[in-house]
Design an enzyme around this catalytic site. Structure first.
Site: not given
Ligand SMILES: NC(=O)c1ccc[n+]([C@@H]2O[C@H](COP(=O)([O-])OP(=O)(O)OC[C@H]3O[C@@H](n4cnc5c(N)ncnc54)[C@H](O)[C@@H]3O)[C@@H](O)[C@H]2O)c1
Length: 366
Positions: A76, A94, A99, A125-126, A199, A222, A226, A246, A315
């Site tokens: 971080k 960040h 930011q 992709r990351r 993920r 997924d 929707t 996402y 969170i």
């Molecule tokens: N709160 C936290 O601590 C935290 C930590 C890590 C990531 N995140 C956030 O979580 C989010 C998801 O990250 P990820 O790595 O899982 O992304 P990802 O790309 O691996 O997965 C996102 C999923 O959402 C689906 N999706 C997208 N739009 C959609 C919709 N309209 N309807 C249904 N499904 C939909 C995609 O098809 C995909 O399967 C990001 O915004 C990321 O910043 C939050």
């Protein structure tokens, strides 16, 4: 000469995760890298675990005086300060998305900042992300707080503390679900996960399975589900809604205050917004506008006309709840790229990251 990586001790309060673990540090050493690890009072990994893996320990904060050619790796942000950063740094900073305070921070990096958020594979992709354990921990917390609210209707849930490991988390949540089921007519909660194929979403689904929920109690949605456009009754008819999408742009909301109040037989009690975009104009969960914290993990959804209270968990550092597994997962995803560091001038992932840094620094000077 071997490439030297210096793992700095994290300084951000409550950050127990680590960018290198004893396993990945050893893999780097086995591949001919030199790794030094700062003693860390707050890392989930004891100093001894690194020592046992044959990694030399160095004093906390000693990266500042490390030879200039050593790569400084951490997770971080660095503490706010003014002195110029003369090393190459690998971390989340960040600062690339403008930011708050980014100019002052970015201008300190005199050599290179390889920002972990922007290390991408050839498909964009990351290469390493914390998503799986964010979804996993978010689902655990949602079930835990659902269970607490069912068994202690008049007592607010307290402070959240990180778990030493995944097994401890699962045992704890499972036991509390059982207690809640006993006062809930033996019925287990129904959970809807949206973004279930991603993920975070797959982490949420796995947690639900690991604490013993039946497949019929886990709605896995997924994009296809929707597509018809929200708001969705399936959400208000579930006990827990976990949003893991996402967000790419404007979409119809999944739930609104109107859809909550329109369902006179609402089951929904907990929303865990793992995606957590309350400040986005496209937020598909527009029923709250704050981030919550480990100290106060839920916020009430206001304007509810009838039915049980509804709380939201929002969170933005959920993986911190499982520092050991989330670090291990992140670090091993990162490892193949770290193993290319000796050729970082030409290895695509690092060359791209360096180019991005140069662009961002350039924009600063305009
Ligand atoms: N709160 C936290 O601590 C935290 C930590 C890590 C990531 N995140 C956030 O979580 C989010 C998801 O990250 P990820 O790595 O899982 O992304 P990802 O790309 O691996 O997965 C996102 C999923 O959402 C689906 N999706 C997208 N739009 C959609 C919709 N309209 N309807 C249904 N499904 C939909 C995609 O098809 C995909 O399967 C990001 O915004 C990321 O910043 C939050």
């Amino acid at each position: 000469m071997a490439t030297v990586l210096h793992l700095r001790a994290e300084t951000k309060p409550l950050e127990h995760r680590s960018c290198l673990t004893p396993t990945t540090a050893k893999a780097l050493v086995d591949a001919g890298y030199e790794v030094r690890v700062e003693r860390s009072p707050q890392s989930i990994f004891d100093d001894k675990e690194f020592e046992d893996a044959g990694i030399p320990l160095v004093p906390t904060g000693s990266w500042v005086d490390a030879p200039k050619e050593h790569l400084i790796i951490g997770l971080k942000e660095l503490p706010v300060d003014k002195f110029p950063l003369v090393h190459e740094h690998i971390q989340f900073a960040h600062v690339f998305k403008q930011q708050r305070g980014y100019q002052d921070t970015l201008s300190r990096y005199q050599n290179c900042l390889y920002d972990l958020e922007f290390l991408n594979d050839a498909n964009g992709r990351r290469v390493a992300a914390f998503g799986y354990y964010a979804g996993f921990a978010g689902a655990a917390l949602a079930l835990e707080i659902w269970a607490w609210n069912v068994s202690h209707p008049d007592e607010p849930y307290g402070v959240v503390k990180p778990f030493p490991n995944e097994d401890a988390m699962i045992t704890h949540v499972k036991a509390n679900i059982e207690k809640a089921k006993a006062v809930n007519g033996g019925v287990e909660p129904r959970v809807i996960v949206i973004g279930a194929l991603g993920r975070c979403g797959s982490g949420s689904v796995d947690l639900c399975r690991k604490v013993g929920l039946g497949e019929e109690s886990i709605l896995k949605w997924d994009l296809p589900e929707t597509k018809k456009g929200g708001p969705f009754e399936e959400i208000t008819q579930s006990d827990i809604f976990i949003n893991c999408i996402y967000l790419m742009g404007k979409i119809p909301p999944f739930i609104t205050k109107e859809s909550i109040n329109a369902d006179k037989d609402r089951k929904l009690r907990i929303i865990c917004d793992v995606a957590c975009d309350p400040d986005s104009p496209f937020n598909p969960v527009p029923v709250y506008d704050v981030w919550t914290t480990f100290e106060k993990p839920t916020a009430d959804v206001t304007g509810i006309e009838s039915g049980p209270p509804l709380s939201v968990i929002s969170i933005d550092h959920l993986p911190t709840l499982l520092p050991r597994e989330s670090s291990e997962s992140f670090s091993s995803q990162l490892l193949p790229s770290l193993l290319q560091l000796k050729d970082r001038e030409t290895a695509r992932v690092w060359a791209d990251a360096k180019k991005l840094f140069a662009e961002k620094k350039g924009e600063l000077e305009l």
